[in-house]
Structure formats: structure tokens, C-alpha cells
Scaffold this active site. Structure first.
Site, PDB file in Angstrom:
ATOM      1  N   GLN A 176       0.857  -1.184   0.000  1.00 49.79           N
ATOM      2  CA  GLN A 176       0.000   0.000   0.000  1.00 49.79           C
ATOM      3  C   GLN A 176       0.896   1.238   0.000  1.00 49.79           C
ATOM      4  OE1 GLN A 176      -0.152  -2.509   2.141  1.00 49.79           O
ATOM      5  NE2 GLN A 176      -2.206  -3.362   2.202  1.00 49.79           N
ATOM      6  N   ASP A 191      -7.553  -1.037  -5.200  1.00 48.29           N
ATOM      7  CA  ASP A 191      -8.251  -0.204  -4.203  1.00 48.29           C
ATOM      8  C   ASP A 191      -7.738   1.238  -4.233  1.00 48.29           C
ATOM      9  OD1 ASP A 191      -9.414  -2.630  -3.429  1.00 48.29           O
ATOM     10  OD2 ASP A 191      -7.935  -2.958  -1.853  1.00 48.29           O
ATOM     11  N   ARG A 232      -1.926  -4.752 -14.419  1.00 44.72           N
ATOM     12  CA  ARG A 232      -0.943  -5.501 -13.627  1.00 44.72           C
ATOM     13  C   ARG A 232      -0.485  -6.748 -14.386  1.00 44.72           C
ATOM     14  NH1 ARG A 232      -0.604  -3.835  -8.353  1.00 44.72           N
ATOM     15  NH2 ARG A 232       0.143  -5.847  -7.612  1.00 44.72           N
ATOM     16  N   TYR A 274      -8.958  -3.195  -8.501  1.00 43.85           N
ATOM     17  CA  TYR A 274     -10.240  -2.669  -8.044  1.00 43.85           C
ATOM     18  C   TYR A 274     -10.132  -1.144  -7.966  1.00 43.85           C
ATOM     19  CZ  TYR A 274      -9.616  -7.419  -6.340  1.00 43.85           C
ATOM     20  OH  TYR A 274      -9.299  -8.755  -6.260  1.00 43.85           O
ATOM     21  N   TRP A 280     -14.725  -2.426   1.815  1.00 45.84           N
ATOM     22  CA  TRP A 280     -13.657  -2.528   2.806  1.00 45.84           C
ATOM     23  C   TRP A 280     -14.237  -2.352   4.208  1.00 45.84           C
ATOM     24  CZ3 TRP A 280     -10.020   1.886   4.513  1.00 45.84           C
ATOM     25  CH2 TRP A 280      -9.023   1.387   5.363  1.00 45.84           C
TER      26      TRP A 280
END
Length: 351
Positions: A153, A203, A223, A231, A267
């Protein structure tokens, strides 16, 4: 103190500038409502953080920080006691002024442990009534160069304050690019993003903030997969908040293969059952990278329990299927930008 002396002191230290303002008296501090950041030393300070440090706390008037073209490396934190800051890029386009850092959640801290998701943010905004325009926020963490770091992240911007405006701003990263949060789960924080560009893969727009994306471009990076390239959203909206993420008049683009990107998944931070995420996408153009079943579960949390919906979208990825909840015309009236942003104070930002 002459202004040239003030600038000379400030060229190396925002703390020095703040001190010189203070010694010049309250009247002089009130008069000073603009600073120039230039990496080459031709402005008042050489770093964005130095300019933020020099802003008087608790100011009730707009304080403008003009940033000349360049790449400004290093974390920037806007604390809660410095509201009403305008961060303005002075280049010909938002790509000319870049504020960036390169740490991920799993990057080791000098004092031990790792940074975590929030600590990875290149820029953190905790002050209300903050505005940024005509610049870029980026997290340049290189996943391929750091295979030893598995927690990837890497936040470009983290916001935890109310009444924020981003106009003609780019947000660049991979996983978790744009973290729109609030001070507490039950406290709404409103963010207005106008004609912005956001890119990432996993995300990359997430959090419990109440955000309106108005005529923005949302670009999903590939990717290298043929089936799952990530997402777009991961909302964690509190069940007490009727509004989460709204995309109105946006363009969802990608170079990823067809039907390989999800619009979102719910989430639940720390497995919080009250984080009933909301993403609404309306009047937007969706590329072919969005498939017929664009919402997906997040671990054990089913997407059908979240608040996901679309309305009047178009483009090759804007199919209407049983796996794509649609607002009715009547329902759509409650999901407009003005409703998301008004709050109890009638906030209506204009860019």
C-alpha cells in the site's frame, strides 16, 4: 525587518520564516498571506513542508502557497491547526509541479517497525478548508525494485478533514493511491474533486470520506493479468453516513484487457461490521476493462451488502446486468453532488 531579509531566512527553513513573522508583530503576520516555494531557491522557501510550517496556526483567512515547477520529494503533512491553505501549482499544467515520496506500508521505519498504510502517504491533510490546484500528488514507490516488501500500500494523498477541494490535480500511484478518510468513523468529511486525474490498480480510491468526483478521469493501470487487474474503489463508509463515493460525469479508462478490472469491493477496516461502503457511479463513460460483474466481495464481506449502484452510464463497460444495481430516476435525485457536499452547513464549493 526588510522583506529581502525575511526571504533569505525563509529560503532554508519554514521554522525561521514562522519565527520572523512572529517577531515582526501580529499585524505583519496577518499581512503575510502568500509564500512562494521554489526548489532552486528563488522563492521564499525551497520545500513544500517548509511553507506549511510557516503558515500561522488557526488562521481564518486563506493562505496561499504558490509552488513553482519542479519535483518536490519528501513527505508533506498539513496539521489540523492550519486550515484555509491553498496549495497552487504555478506550472503550465498539473504535471509541472510534483509532490512525491516513495515509501510503502511495508517500508521499514528508521526507528523500527514499518510505516503502515497511513504512514506511507506522500501528503497528509488534516486541516479543514484545504484547497489544491494545478499540481500532482504522487507516491513513487517502485514495487518491482523492492520484492522484499510485500505490504505495498503506497498512498499519494491521505485526507482526514472536512471541506477539501482538489481542482485539476493528478493523483499517481499503484495500490491505495487516494485515501479519503475522516477523523472518526461516524464523522463525515467532505471532499470535492473537480477535473482531476486518478490512477492506480488495487483499491486506489478508498476510505470512509464523502467524496464527489466531478468530471474526473479514473485510470486503472494494468498488472499484466488477463482476468484481474485490480479494483477501482474500496469504500468503508459508516452505516450512519448516507453518502460515500460519488463519480459524476467521469471517464473510467485503462489499458488493461477487457473485463479485467472491478469497480469496487467493500472494505471493512478491522472487520468493522458498520463500515457499509458506498460507491455510486452515474452519467459516466466506462471502458471495456469493466466487465459485466464489476463488484466483488472483499474477503468474507459480500459486495451485495454494500451500497453499490450505477445510473445512466455509457460506453463498452457500461452493461446493465443482474450483477449491476441501477438507481431509478426517482432515487437518482438523492445522489447528486450537491446532496453529498451540502452537509449541515450548506457547503457548495465552486472551482
Amino acid at each position: 525587518m526588510q522583506r529581502r531579509t525575511l526571504i533569505r531566512l525563509a529560503a532554508t527553513s519554514g521554522t525561521a520564516l514562522a519565527a520572523s513573522l512572529a517577531t515582526g508583530g501580529a499585524a505583519r503576520a496577518r499581512e503575510r498571506t502568500r509564500l512562494v516555494v521554489a526548489a532552486d531557491g528563488s522563492g521564499d522557501v525551497t520545500t513544500v513542508q517548509a511553507a506549511v510550517d510557516a503558515v500561522p496556526p488557526g488562521t481564518g483567512t486563506r493562505f496561499t502557497i504558490d509552488i513553482r515547477p519542479g519535483v518536490y520529494a519528501g513527505q508533506v503533512i498539513v496539521p489540523a491547526d492550519k486550515p484555509n491553505i491553498l496549495l497552487r501549482g504555478r506550472g503550465a499544467d498539473p504535471g509541472r509541479v510534483v509532490i512525491t515520496d516513495d515509501r510503502a506500508s511495508g517500508t521499514p521505519r528508521p526507528d523500527g517497525g514499518t510505516w503502515g498504510t497511513s504512514g506511507s502517504a506522500s501528503v497528509t491533510v488534516d486541516a479543514a478548508d484545504f484547497t489544491a490546484t494545478n499540481l500532482t500528488f504522487a507516491n513513487s514507490f517502485d514495487e518491482a525494485a523492492h520484492p522484499e516488501i510485500t505490504a505495498r500500500q503506497a498512498v499519494a494523498l491521505l485526507s482526514r478533514a472536512d471541506r477539501l477541494v482538489f481542482d485539476n490535480v493528478r493523483f499517481l500511484g499503484n495500490q491505495d493511491t487516494l485515501y479519503l478518510n475522516s477523523p472518526a468513523a461516524a464523522v463525515p468529511s467532505r471532499i470535492y474533486l473537480h477535473r482531476c486525474y486518478v490512477e492506480g490498480d488495487v483499491d486506489f480510491v478508498f476510505g470512509r470520506g464523502t467524496a464527489v468526483f466531478d468530471r474526473c478521469r479514473i485510470h486503472s493501470l494494468t498488472r499484466g493479468s488477463t482476468t484481474n487487474n485490480g479494483y477501482v474503489t474500496a469504500p468503508s463508509t459508516s452505516v450512519t453516513n448516507p453518502y460515500g463515493l460519488l463519480f459524476a460525469g467521469c471517464a473510467f479508462t485503462s489499458d488493461a484487457p477487457p473485463a479485467s478490472v472491478y469497480l469496487g469491493r467493500p472494505w471493512h477496516p478491522s472487520q468493522d461490521p458498520n463500515a457499509i461502503g458506498q460507491t455510486v457511479i452515474r452519467d459516466s463513460v466506462l471502458g471495456a476493462h469493466i466487465g459485466p460483474a464489476p463488484w466483488t466481495d472483499f474477503g468474507t464481506w459480500p459486495w451485495r451488502d454494500a451500497r453499490f449502484a450505477e445510473y445512466h452510464n455509457r460506453g463498452p463497460g457500461a452493461l446493465v446486468t443482474p450483477d449491476r444495481p441501477q438507481l431509478t430516476d426517482e432515487q437518482s435525485e438523492d445522489y447528486r453532488p450537491a446532496a453529498y457536499l451540502a452537509g449541515t452547513d450548506g457547503w457548495s464549493p465552486h472551482c
